[in-house]
Scaffold this active site. Structure first.
Site, PDB file in Angstrom:
ATOM      1  N   HIS A 141       0.828  -1.206   0.000  1.00 27.61           N
ATOM      2  CA  HIS A 141       0.000   0.000   0.000  1.00 27.61           C
ATOM      3  C   HIS A 141       0.869   1.265   0.000  1.00 27.61           C
ATOM      4  O   HIS A 141       0.710   2.148  -0.838  1.00 27.61           O
ATOM      5  CB  HIS A 141      -0.923  -0.004   1.224  1.00 27.61           C
ATOM      6  CG  HIS A 141      -1.768   1.225   1.372  1.00 27.61           C
ATOM      7  ND1 HIS A 141      -3.128   1.220   1.164  1.00 27.61           N
ATOM      8  CD2 HIS A 141      -1.442   2.499   1.704  1.00 27.61           C
ATOM      9  CE1 HIS A 141      -3.602   2.446   1.340  1.00 27.61           C
ATOM     10  NE2 HIS A 141      -2.591   3.245   1.680  1.00 27.61           N
ATOM     11  N   GLU A 142       1.793   1.325   0.949  1.00 23.81           N
ATOM     12  CA  GLU A 142       2.564   2.561   1.117  1.00 23.81           C
ATOM     13  C   GLU A 142       3.499   2.825  -0.063  1.00 23.81           C
ATOM     14  O   GLU A 142       3.599   3.955  -0.538  1.00 23.81           O
ATOM     15  CB  GLU A 142       3.347   2.525   2.431  1.00 23.81           C
ATOM     16  CG  GLU A 142       2.448   2.555   3.671  1.00 23.81           C
ATOM     17  CD  GLU A 142       1.550   3.784   3.726  1.00 23.81           C
ATOM     18  OE1 GLU A 142       1.935   4.841   3.204  1.00 23.81           O
ATOM     19  OE2 GLU A 142       0.437   3.676   4.271  1.00 23.81           O
TER      20      GLU A 142
ATOM     21  N   HIS B  35       1.881   4.432  -3.009  1.00 25.57           N
ATOM     22  CA  HIS B  35       1.739   5.896  -3.006  1.00 25.57           C
ATOM     23  C   HIS B  35       2.914   6.534  -3.762  1.00 25.57           C
ATOM     24  O   HIS B  35       2.760   7.566  -4.410  1.00 25.57           O
ATOM     25  CB  HIS B  35       1.683   6.433  -1.574  1.00 25.57           C
ATOM     26  CG  HIS B  35       0.326   6.293  -0.940  1.00 25.57           C
ATOM     27  ND1 HIS B  35      -0.819   6.809  -1.500  1.00 25.57           N
ATOM     28  CD2 HIS B  35      -0.057   5.701   0.226  1.00 25.57           C
ATOM     29  CE1 HIS B  35      -1.856   6.538  -0.712  1.00 25.57           C
ATOM     30  NE2 HIS B  35      -1.421   5.855   0.338  1.00 25.57           N
TER      31      HIS B  35
ATOM     32  N   TYR C  58      -4.336  14.696  -3.335  1.00 20.59           N
ATOM     33  CA  TYR C  58      -4.807  13.953  -2.161  1.00 20.59           C
ATOM     34  C   TYR C  58      -6.011  14.645  -1.512  1.00 20.59           C
ATOM     35  O   TYR C  58      -5.958  15.092  -0.365  1.00 20.59           O
ATOM     36  CB  TYR C  58      -3.661  13.766  -1.163  1.00 20.59           C
ATOM     37  CG  TYR C  58      -3.897  12.566  -0.280  1.00 20.59           C
ATOM     38  CD1 TYR C  58      -3.652  11.278  -0.742  1.00 20.59           C
ATOM     39  CD2 TYR C  58      -4.414  12.715   0.993  1.00 20.59           C
ATOM     40  CE1 TYR C  58      -3.900  10.176   0.038  1.00 20.59           C
ATOM     41  CE2 TYR C  58      -4.667  11.614   1.798  1.00 20.59           C
ATOM     42  CZ  TYR C  58      -4.408  10.354   1.313  1.00 20.59           C
ATOM     43  OH  TYR C  58      -4.653   9.260   2.101  1.00 20.59           O
TER      44      TYR C  58
ATOM     45  N   GLU D  60      -5.874   6.701  -2.789  1.00 21.52           N
ATOM     46  CA  GLU D  60      -5.939   5.726  -1.695  1.00 21.52           C
ATOM     47  C   GLU D  60      -6.333   4.339  -2.203  1.00 21.52           C
ATOM     48  O   GLU D  60      -5.752   3.326  -1.802  1.00 21.52           O
ATOM     49  CB  GLU D  60      -6.964   6.184  -0.651  1.00 21.52           C
ATOM     50  CG  GLU D  60      -6.368   6.900   0.530  1.00 21.52           C
ATOM     51  CD  GLU D  60      -5.210   6.134   1.144  1.00 21.52           C
ATOM     52  OE1 GLU D  60      -5.360   4.927   1.408  1.00 21.52           O
ATOM     53  OE2 GLU D  60      -4.148   6.723   1.330  1.00 21.52           O
TER      54      GLU D  60
ATOM     55  N   ASP E  34     -19.165  14.076   0.749  1.00 25.65           N
ATOM     56  CA  ASP E  34     -18.598  15.283   0.139  1.00 25.65           C
ATOM     57  C   ASP E  34     -17.481  15.821   1.014  1.00 25.65           C
ATOM     58  O   ASP E  34     -17.680  16.043   2.209  1.00 25.65           O
ATOM     59  CB  ASP E  34     -19.684  16.362  -0.017  1.00 25.65           C
ATOM     60  CG  ASP E  34     -20.412  16.230  -1.347  1.00 25.65           C
ATOM     61  OD1 ASP E  34     -19.751  15.865  -2.347  1.00 25.65           O
ATOM     62  OD2 ASP E  34     -21.635  16.471  -1.380  1.00 25.65           O
TER      63      ASP E  34
ATOM     64  N   HIS F 238      -9.670   8.025   2.601  1.00 24.44           N
ATOM     65  CA  HIS F 238      -9.817   6.638   3.056  1.00 24.44           C
ATOM     66  C   HIS F 238     -11.281   6.222   3.189  1.00 24.44           C
ATOM     67  O   HIS F 238     -11.568   5.035   3.312  1.00 24.44           O
ATOM     68  CB  HIS F 238      -9.163   6.443   4.428  1.00 24.44           C
ATOM     69  CG  HIS F 238      -7.689   6.646   4.452  1.00 24.44           C
ATOM     70  ND1 HIS F 238      -7.114   7.848   4.748  1.00 24.44           N
ATOM     71  CD2 HIS F 238      -6.667   5.784   4.250  1.00 24.44           C
ATOM     72  CE1 HIS F 238      -5.798   7.734   4.723  1.00 24.44           C
ATOM     73  NE2 HIS F 238      -5.496   6.488   4.424  1.00 24.44           N
TER      74      HIS F 238
HETATM   75 ZN    ZN Z   1      -2.717   5.265   1.863  1.00 29.26          ZN
END
Ligand code: ZN
Length: 345
Positions: free
Chosen positions: A170-171, A174, A185, A194, A263, A268
């Site tokens: 996951h990291e 990015h 982001y 994400e 909104d 995440h």
């Molecule tokens: Zn993340």
């Protein structure tokens, strides 16, 4: 060259750590590991914001590298790169978390190379750096735009963050995103950013474990839950919004369709919509073909891309990859059905 987003990407989202801190605050009325973790996350966010412009101004393209790994022991300081303990090809060291970090950085690198044909995060062999033993009982892991950092967890809520390969997948993704689509982001591009990390994170886990869509649990972070929270996870890609429900962490707020879209919500939360799209595609086409399809999509998106843009680009990529026989013939129809099911098109 892509530019860095200047954003620290935390594994455990703020809504979980803030809840943990509030519960601990009420129960103990004193400074706890959870509070310190929440505070440290906030401090890092602020620091990154402050240095963002300076960093962009001084950023120079890295020289082509060999995608070597470097593992640092931060010796429980709130700093990175404290003590270099294992480099590429070095023998295992005493700390199990350092060796897990080494192995999982390697698994992520191999997935990108073997499945997607990408040479490290920048596709130019960038050195892949991991830090273990960051801070004290730190309940998070993050990618700061250049390297990965793993906390030990407080062993009440979370275990050492090296315990789940999807954390690393996951990291580090990015990093791939910042070198490709450069998705901003916030709002929908943030949720796409994400989701892309969750998507590639679980694909790394499946590739490393010899699993596919039908045999995988589609959970994020299930292996970093402390023993008392066994069975909970941080996110569910099959059923977003069902990953956890307990007094310590609160209740999973993830959206699983546009009906639940928040909104201005945290990336995440809204990423659940795209996570479910990928789950539906992978279930039909297989996880590795679906990973190739999402990677092609990522390379053709742009910083402010919206969900409907992702649907359009993913559909176009599905036609190209189906023609090349990289994915099954029904790929374009599978993609349309998946985006339709969550209410995007
Ligand atoms: Zn993340």
């Amino acid at each position: 060259m892509s530019t860095f987003q200047g954003h620290v990407c935390f594994y455990v989202p703020p809504h979980i750590n803030d809840h943990i801190a509030r519960v601990a605050d009420k129960a103990a009325g004193r400074s706890s590991a959870a509070q310190r973790s929440a505070l440290a996350s906030r401090v890092l966010r602020e620091r990154r914001r402050e240095t963002h412009h300076a960093a962009l101004a001084t950023l120079t393209p890295p020289a082509p590298g060999k995608a070597d790994r470097q593992i640092y022991d931060d010796l429980h300081q709130w700093n990175v790169n404290v003590d270099l303990i294992r480099g590429e090809g070095d023998s295992p060291v005493a700390g199990q978390n350092a060796n897990l970090a080494y192995d999982y950085l390697g698994a992520t690198r191999e997935f990108y190379k073997e499945v997607l044909g990408r040479n490290s995060l920048d596709n130019a062999g960038l050195t892949i750096v991991g830090n273990v033993n960051f801070g004290v009982d730190y309940n998070n892991a993050f990618f700061d735009g250049a390297e990965m950092v793993f906390g030990n967890g407080d062993n009440v809520i979370f275990k050492d963050f090296t315990n789940d390969v999807d954390v690393t997948g996951h990291e580090l993704t990015h990093g791939v995103t910042q070198y490709t689509a450069g998705l901003e982001y916030h709002d929908q591009p943030g949720a796409l950013n994400e989701a892309t990390s969750d998507i590639m994170g679980v694909c790394v886990e499946q590739y490393a474990g010899g699993l596919d869509a039908g045999t995988f649990n589609w959970l994020i972070g299930e292996d970093v839950m402390a023993d008392d929270l066994f069975g909970e996870a941080i996110r569910s890609m099959a059923h977003p919004g069902t990953a956890y429900d307990n007094p310590q962490m609160g209740k999973d707020p993830q959206a699983d369709s546009m009906a639940g879209y928040v909104d201005g919500g945290d990336p995440h939360v809204n990423s659940g919509i795209i996570n479910r799209v990928f789950y539906l595609i992978a279930t039909d086409l297989g996880s590795m073909p679906a990973a190739k399809l999402w990677y092609a999509t990522l390379q053709n998106l742009w910083p402010a891309a919206q969900f409907s843009d992702a649907a359009l680009v993913c559909g176009q990529m599905a036609r190209i990859l189906a023609r090349d026989k990289t994915i099954a013939r029904q790929g374009p129809q599978t993609v349309r059905a998946a985006f339709r099911e969550v209410g995007i098109v």
